[in-house]
Design a protein around this motif. Structure first.
Motif, PDB file in Angstrom:
ATOM      1  N   TYR A  39       0.840  -1.216   0.000  1.00 43.16           N
ATOM      2  CA  TYR A  39       0.000   0.000   0.000  1.00 43.16           C
ATOM      3  C   TYR A  39       0.870   1.260   0.000  1.00 43.16           C
ATOM      4  O   TYR A  39       0.590   2.234  -0.712  1.00 43.16           O
ATOM      5  CB  TYR A  39      -0.904   0.002   1.242  1.00 43.16           C
ATOM      6  N   GLU A  42       2.348   2.031  -3.354  1.00 48.11           N
ATOM      7  CA  GLU A  42       1.401   2.594  -4.310  1.00 48.11           C
ATOM      8  C   GLU A  42       0.928   4.003  -3.927  1.00 48.11           C
ATOM      9  O   GLU A  42       0.730   4.853  -4.802  1.00 48.11           O
ATOM     10  CB  GLU A  42       0.186   1.665  -4.430  1.00 48.11           C
ATOM     11  N   ASN A  43       0.797   4.232  -2.587  1.00 43.66           N
ATOM     12  CA  ASN A  43       0.189   5.499  -2.160  1.00 43.66           C
ATOM     13  C   ASN A  43       1.104   6.367  -1.306  1.00 43.66           C
ATOM     14  O   ASN A  43       0.939   7.592  -1.255  1.00 43.66           O
ATOM     15  CB  ASN A  43      -1.096   5.229  -1.373  1.00 43.66           C
ATOM     16  N   PRO A  47      -3.039   3.956   5.399  1.00 42.81           N
ATOM     17  CA  PRO A  47      -4.388   3.734   4.892  1.00 42.81           C
ATOM     18  C   PRO A  47      -5.495   4.169   5.858  1.00 42.81           C
ATOM     19  O   PRO A  47      -6.644   4.341   5.450  1.00 42.81           O
ATOM     20  CB  PRO A  47      -4.439   2.220   4.668  1.00 42.81           C
TER      21      PRO A  47
END
Length: 449
Positions: A39, A42-43, A47
């Motif tokens: 995660y 990608e970001n 989250p």
């Protein structure tokens, strides 16, 4: 700083217990490392709150063995039953494995104890011989051995022990505690005890109604045993000169006789296909067993030195090894042709010698349960008697003549042809200083070794 999560900590996204948990310092949430790393790649954020987050900021949590919660489907009764069945199968498999390991360990322990027992017997025998040798040296009589040789040479043969009208001495034994005392059984139905040193008959024991084919001298008591085709085994008092017990263990000819190591029990074999184990004090038959699958007459029997197993020979060429306690046939040695005539165990318990009507002597290794040597004799050679000396150095074969072999090399070292009839019995004197033999020519002979 290490954080120890409780077993109920679950991943906030996957809702499962993480295998490799780590904590985000941004949101203080526990994540599965591989999922949070993907995660972040990608970001680049947490989250839970969208704050910037890098892999270097993640803090690993030390965990021993996380327990995954059961899936919801596992809470149904069929699923629970299947889980219990799986657990039961696993436990049974583990139990079976443990039983196998236990059996292997028991066999290894039994073999180790057997080797220890055999070593103790050999050591005791050697110690006795060393003590006797030291005593002989202490007397400072170097001619002692020469005197024995002269005494034996002056009495090479004894006749007249048994009746001439029914010729033949069929069995022989020496008193283990005094090998000057010789025991013979004859075709004249009599049992005779002879003193070689005094050159006289000590006792003539009468009672059998047929010829005497097996005799044994008790090692510590003035008692002898005999067996006959009249289906009886008799216990005799040498000092009293009378029969003190009649053992009726069989319905046909008794073909073999052997005394247990304790000196309290007799093993016998018979043409009725049974072997029997009897108490010599009461004459009571304690057990009687046959191999129903074989259905064949037994021709001879002999105890192993440890008294736990014994061997029998059969009329159909088989040698069978039996466990006395379990009363079961534990090994078979095929290979002979014709009825087995004689078997003998070595004192260390490792070797078994067998003879049959095929003019051969076979040697068997009891540790490996196989035939490792076959001594092929002359054509039509009749093997009637086999015996190892007490030290396990020599093996004597009696039959058409007398042959002495040295153990381990199994090569012939002596040959005696003085008998004019078939040799029916051979026995070694103390420390194998002499050899005794009997034959169908009614003579008892002594040979200096």
């Amino acid at each position: 700083m290490l954080i120890y999560p409780s077993r109920s900590t679950v991943h906030p996204v996957s809702n499962e217990v993480p295998e490799h948990p780590c904590v985000s310092p941004v949101s203080n949430q526990v994540f599965e490392r591989r999922l949070i790393e993907k995660y972040i790649a990608e970001n680049g954020t947490d989250p839970m709150n969208g704050q910037p987050l890098s892999e270097e900021q993640l803090i690993d949590i030390k965990v021993s063995h996380p327990i995954r919660p059961k899936a919801p489907s596992s809470t149904s009764i069929p699923a629970i039953l299947k889980a219990l069945q799986d657990e039961w199968d696993a436990v049974m498999l583990h139990s079976f494995t443990l039983r196998q390991q236990l059996q292997t360990t028991r066999q290894e322990l039994s073999h180790a104890l057997y080797q220890h027992d055999a070593a103790c017997r050999v050591i005791a025998r050697l110690t006795k011989e060393v003590t006797a040798a030291r005593e002989a040296l202490a007397t400072l009589k170097p001619q002692a051995g020469l005197v024995v040789a002269q005494a034996v040479a002056s009495q090479p043969s004894v006749t007249g022990l048994h009746s001439a009208s029914v010729p033949g001495i069929l069995s022989l034994d020496l008193c283990p505690s005094d090998t000057n005392k010789v025991l013979t059984g004859g075709a004249d139905k009599n049992v005779v005890v002879f003193d070689k040193k005094e050159e006289q008959i000590i006792a003539t024991l009468k009672g059998h109604t047929k010829k005497v084919t097996s005799v044994i001298y008790h090692p510590s008591q003035s008692v002898v045993f005999s067996a006959s085709p009249d289906s009886t085994i008799r216990v005799w008092s040498v000092t009293g000169g009378n029969c003190v017990q009649v053992v009726r263990a069989h319905e046909a000819s008794v073909t073999g006789l052997s005394l247990h190591a304790t000196g309290d029990y007799l093993l016998s074999s018979s043409e009725d296909q049974y072997w029997a184990f009897s108490d010599i004090q009461t004459g009571r038959v304690l057990t009687k067993v046959t191999d129903e699958a074989a259905g064949c007459a037994l021709t001879c029997a002999q105890f192993h030195p440890d008294g736990l197993i014994f061997g029998t020979g059969t009329a159909d060429s088989q040698i069978k090894i039996w466990d006395l306690k379990e009363r079961t046939n534990v090994a078979n040695f095929p290979g002979h042709i014709g009825p087995v005539t004689s078997i003998a165990f070595s004192e260390n318990g490792y070797y078994l010698a067998t003879g049959a009507q095929d003019s051969s002597v076979k040697l068997w290794d009891l540790r490996k349960l196989k035939n490792f040597k076959t001594i092929t004799l002359d054509n039509n050679y009749e093997v009637k008697s086999l015996v190892f000396d007490q030290s396990g150095t020599y093996l004597a074969v009696g039959g058409t003549d007398i042959r002495v072999y040295i153990c381990k090399q199994w090569s012939e070292v002596l040959n005696f042809t003085e008998h004019t009839g078939v040799v029916t019995g051979v026995a070694f004197g103390e420390h194998a200083q002499f050899l005794t033999s009997t034959g169908m020519d009614r003579s008892l002979k002594f040979y200096s070794l």
